[in-house]
Scaffold this motif. Structure first.
Motif, short mmCIF file in Angstrom:
data_model
loop_
_atom_site.label_atom_id
_atom_site.label_comp_id
_atom_site.label_asym_id
_atom_site.label_seq_id
_atom_site.Cartn_x
_atom_site.Cartn_y
_atom_site.Cartn_z
N ILE A 46 12.43 18.75 41.73
CA ILE A 46 11.09 18.57 41.19
C ILE A 46 10.05 19.16 42.12
O ILE A 46 10.29 19.39 43.31
N GLY A 47 8.90 19.40 41.55
CA GLY A 47 7.81 19.97 42.34
C GLY A 47 6.75 20.48 41.38
O GLY A 47 7.03 20.71 40.20
N ASP A 105 12.60 6.82 45.35
CA ASP A 105 12.18 7.13 46.73
C ASP A 105 11.33 8.41 46.76
O ASP A 105 10.29 8.46 47.39
N VAL A 106 11.84 9.41 46.08
CA VAL A 106 11.13 10.69 46.09
C VAL A 106 9.77 10.55 45.43
O VAL A 106 8.76 11.05 45.93
N ILE A 142 15.43 16.10 44.80
CA ILE A 142 14.74 16.68 45.93
C ILE A 142 13.41 17.21 45.41
O ILE A 142 13.30 17.64 44.25
N ALA A 143 12.39 17.14 46.24
CA ALA A 143 11.08 17.64 45.83
C ALA A 143 10.73 18.82 46.73
O ALA A 143 10.96 18.77 47.94
N VAL A 175 4.96 13.82 48.26
CA VAL A 175 5.18 14.22 46.88
C VAL A 175 3.97 13.85 46.04
O VAL A 175 3.48 14.66 45.23
N GLN A 176 3.48 12.65 46.23
CA GLN A 176 2.32 12.25 45.44
C GLN A 176 1.13 13.14 45.73
O GLN A 176 0.42 13.56 44.82
N ALA A 177 0.95 13.46 47.01
CA ALA A 177 -0.16 14.33 47.38
C ALA A 177 0.01 15.70 46.72
O ALA A 177 -0.94 16.29 46.18
#
Lengths: 243, 315, 283
Positions: A36-37, A228-229, A213-214, A235-237
């Motif tokens: 993800i990303g 967790d991710v 994985i991000a 990740v949130q930022a």
């Protein structure tokens, strides 16, 4: 145990832009990993490098312990890894059955000529992704986006992969179609298929993966279970920044 | 392979019809038919490559010319019997086909078409200056051994050749290789993404196309008994081949055949009205309009008409 | 040596003019106009008809030829290129067919035999031991003037800059308010005029015949391919490579081989460097 897919130190540069920055991850056989990303994070670029459509500047890609970086795309598919595309790319003037037929073909001209197409297997694959028997003769032009994605899945499955890379399988689908494709992926997971899945539809992605994985700008920023991710501050930022 | 009863009936009807034809038509018509037969062979050759895979060749006269020149030089200058010279010509043409394949490994679309055009012009210029004692230079060659005497025999030979090429290509293209080649024309990347080596498939298409072109070119020159560089490596000749394939309908075998006969007879019937090269004016205009508004060709048009007729009949 | 230099310069100037119209279309619309050679032919024949058959002033002949070129370019864009909407292969096949139709049309009107065009400017001048006709000298000078004018037009005028924008990124240009359709139409018109003018000079350099369109087409193709996607400077440079190559081959090897190296250049560049020697440049 050798990993099904082991990516180590992958780097891809386009001019001054670093699209993949020292990326390493591994997938065990039968595991399903979410990638993800935000938009432009370089997820599809990673897929293209695994498939050999783009060559990495450095780093290795191993499939069941075999280094595949020197192989061409068709050779990698024969070695057991296959992908779908964000934008489905069917053969426009062929029926659903013929599209799947291309995926089933042996990479051997003589055998293409002398042996008949396996129409039973074509039908089986088409039915397994949710087509009906009457759909076999339809042309891609008549199909809705959901059906095109199903066709893309069926053609990819026809190459008998051991590792499947799915790129935005839910984009442009209705709720019903998302459920259908999810069920298909779940049943393939039960049969031991290994998946690497990219999706923006995080609620749909969550039940399909064991781990995530991000990445952001080609760099891994988090790794672990889906929750967790997602709870990771980086990740949130990146998602807030990316939107 | 999916052969159905009507396939046998249609091919059987066509083959027997064509072989019975000399009983009913004049020698003049037969001579026209001979040209149509050779044009059909060339159009099928073009279609196997360009119609299927989408690699548009503007250089087919290059391949045909290599076949024709090879056998002409071997028989006339070195007294090689045709039984040997024609197979040699076919092999040489296939080697030349590999030469054309090289650019196709890196480029496609417009650029590929142009590079093949350059091949044709290159050979046209080279053949005139390199060893004119062998090639006959600008004037070409005459007095090349002919295989048949009389219109009827020439017709039988060309018909047999054309039909064997057509039937074998039709059978070949009905197998999965035909599907794979057509898939390249639709989306080459997806073919690679299905695990097939497109290089090998393209090489097969180029070699098959060259084989037919060489065979057709070699027999054609042994029918004509002469050859001239300007008539062979000519854009008008190229135009006739491509238009025949396009008009009939690409990616079918029957399409280029129908196109070739349509074109040849159209030109023939225009002859009394418009003598000389002006025929190409009418002919080209018809071809252009048909291509722009009916890009899938006459076969598709007939199929659609037939379907409409059937629906109309039922209603 | 000096002779080769002078002849090379003169021929290359002519080739640059010929190739320019072809490059423009390729740069803007990414299509290869295979009927481009036919523009040259029609231009040459039109000039012949007005100035030699009707006996009107030569300048009038040049003007009529250029106008006809504009008309042909515009018509072709409207009737063929737009109808086929960006299908490059279809455009190429149909323009090839069109070229054959135009060739047959020329035969229909003017007959099959070739015609000698009287020099537009008669006379010969002796430059450093080489005799140079005023005709080709003027052709080269005019060709340079047109190319400079075109360069200024593209760089300095609003329309020219819009053309540059479309050539770099048609979609982006459309978003920023440029009408790509209008720009395409203008470009096809300019290309037609350049082709017809080039044809007048090319015909006065060789001769008029219904098959005269093939050679300049090949030259244009070579320039576009070797130069990469059309830039005016790239066109100029490559026109000189092609022109000098030809002059040197004719002087040192054999006149019949004049086109061989042009062809080899096309094949060689396409096989080894499909993006052209100079890569992608702006107009």
């Amino acid at each position: 145990m050798t990993a099904a897919l082991q990516v180590s130190g992958l780097v891809k540069r386009f001019g001054g832009l670093v699209a993949t920055n020292d990326l390493s991850f591994s997938l065990q056989e039968g595991e399903s990993l979410g990638l993800i990303g935000p938009n432009g994070a370089g997820k599809t670029t990673v897929f293209s490098q695994i498939m050999g459509e783009l060559r990495q500047n450095s780093g290795t890609i191993e499939l069941f312990g075999q280094e595949i970086s020197g192989l061409s795309t068709p050779q990698r598919i024969r070695a057991g890894v296959s992908r779908t595309y964000q934008i489905p790319r069917p053969f426009g003037d062929m029926s659903v059955a013929e599209n799947i037929r291309v995926g089933l073909m042996p990479d051997d001209i003589w055998r293409m000529i002398v042996s008949r197409p396996d129409t039973d297997r074509e039908k089986e694959l088409a039915l397994s992704v949710g087509f009906s028997e009457t759909d076999l003769g339809r042309s891609p032009a008549e199909l809705a986006m959901g059906d095109l994605r199903k066709l893309e899945m069926a053609r990819t499955m026809a190459t008998a992969p051991r590792v499947m890379l799915l790129d935005e399988v839910f984009a442009g689908l209705t709720v019903g179609e998302i459920a259908q494709i999810s069920d298909l992926i779940q049943s393939m997971r039960k049969d031991g298929m290994t998946f690497l899945i990219v999706s923006h539809d995080l609620p749909a992605l969550e039940p399909l993966i064991d781990r995530a994985i991000a990445i952001e700008r080609g760099t891994m920023i988090a790794e672990g279970s889906f929750s967790d991710v997602m709870n990771d501050t980086a990740v949130q930022a990146s998602y807030l920044g990316g939107v | 392979m999916g052969l159905r009863w009507f396939h046998y009936v249609l091919w059987g009807g066509l083959i027997s019809g064509m072989f019975l034809l000399p009983q009913v038509v004049s020698n003049g018509t037969l001579r026209t038919m001979i040209f149509a037969n050779y044009l059909a062979i060339f159009a099928i050759s073009w279609d196997v490559l360009s119609g299927r895979t989408g690699y548009v060749s503007f250089g087919h006269p290059f391949l045909i010319g290599i076949g024709a020149y090879t056998t002409a030089i071997l028989t006339k200058r070195f007294d090689v019997p045709v039984e040997i010279s024609i197979p040699v010509a076919v092999v040489v043409t296939m080697i030349a086909g590999l030469l054309v394949l090289l650019p196709a490994l890196r480029i496609r679309g417009s650029y590929f078409a142009l590079v093949t055009l350059a091949f044709m012009e290159l050979l046209y210029q080279l053949v005139q200056v390199i060893r004119p004692d062998l090639t006959g230079g600008t004037r070409g060659m005459s007095g090349i051994q002919t295989l048949t005497r009389g219109a009827a025999n020439g017709y039988y030979l060309s018909t047999a050749l054309m039909l064997s090429v057509a039937v074998s290509m039709w059978l070949l293209m009905k197998t999965r290789i035909g599907t794979a080649l057509a898939a390249i024309g639709m989306n080459e990347e997806s073919v690679r993404g299905s695990g097939l080596s497109t290089t090998r498939l393209k090489a097969f298409a180029f070699l098959t196309s060259a084989l037919i072109a060489g065979l057709g070119g070699a027999f054609y020159v042994h029918y004509l008994g002469s050859l001239a560089p300007r008539a062979l490596f000519d854009i008008n000749f190229l135009f006739t081949i491509i238009v025949a394939a396009l008009l009939g309908g690409t990616s079918t075998i029957i399409g280029p055949m129908i196109g070739a006969f349509f074109m040849t007879f159209l030109l023939e019937y225009l002859r009394p009205v418009l003598p000389g090269a002006e025929r190409y004016f009418v002919y080209g205009a018809i071809a252009l309009l048909l291509y722009m508004y009916q890009p899938k060709g006459l076969v598709e048009l007939a199929q659609r008409g037939f379907q409409r007729l059937r629906k109309g009949g039922l209603a | 040596m000096l002779q080769i230099l002078i002849q090379g310069l003169l021929l290359s100037g002519l080739y640059a003019l010929i190739a320019m119209g072809f490059t423009l279309i390729f740069s803007i619309g990414r299509v290869l106009n295979l009927a481009y050679g036919a523009y040259l032919m029609v231009g040459g024949y039109m000039y012949f008809w007005v100035s030699q058959t009707l006996g009107m002033p030569k300048l009038m002949g040049v003007a009529v030829a250029a106008l006809l070129g504009v008309l042909m370019g515009v018509l072709k864009y409207r009737l063929i290129v737009k109808t086929l909407k960006g299908d490059h292969v279809a455009v190429e096949i149909s323009t090839l067919i069109l070229a054959v139709v135009i060739q047959a049309g020329i035969v229909l009107v003017f007959g099959d035999s070739s015609k000698i065009l009287l020099p537009i400017v008669p006379g010969v001048i002796n430059v450093a031991g080489a005799s140079v006709t005023y005709n080709i000298l003027i052709a080269t000078l005019i060709s340079w003037a047109i190319l400079l004018g075109l360069y200024a037009f593209v760089r300095l005028t609003h329309t020219g800059r819009a053309m540059q924008a479309v050539s770099m990124d048609a979609k982006g240009a459309a978003i920023s308010g440029i009408d790509p359709d209008r720009i395409n139409l203008i470009t096809w018109g300019i290309s037609g005029a350049l082709g017809a003018l080039g044809g007048v000079f090319f015909a006065s350099y060789t001769q008029l015949s219904p098959s005269m369109w093939v050679a300049p087409l090949i030259i244009s193709v070579a320039v576009v391919i070797v130069g990469g996607i059309g830039s005016i400077i790239g066109t100029l440079v490559v026109a000189h490579i092609v022109g000098f190559l030809e002059v040197i081959v004719v002087a040192t090897l054999a006149p019949e081989l004049r086109g061989v190296f042009t062809m080899l250049l096309i094949i060689g560049v396409l096989v080894t460097r499909p993006q052209g020697l100079f890569g992608r440049e702006e107009l």
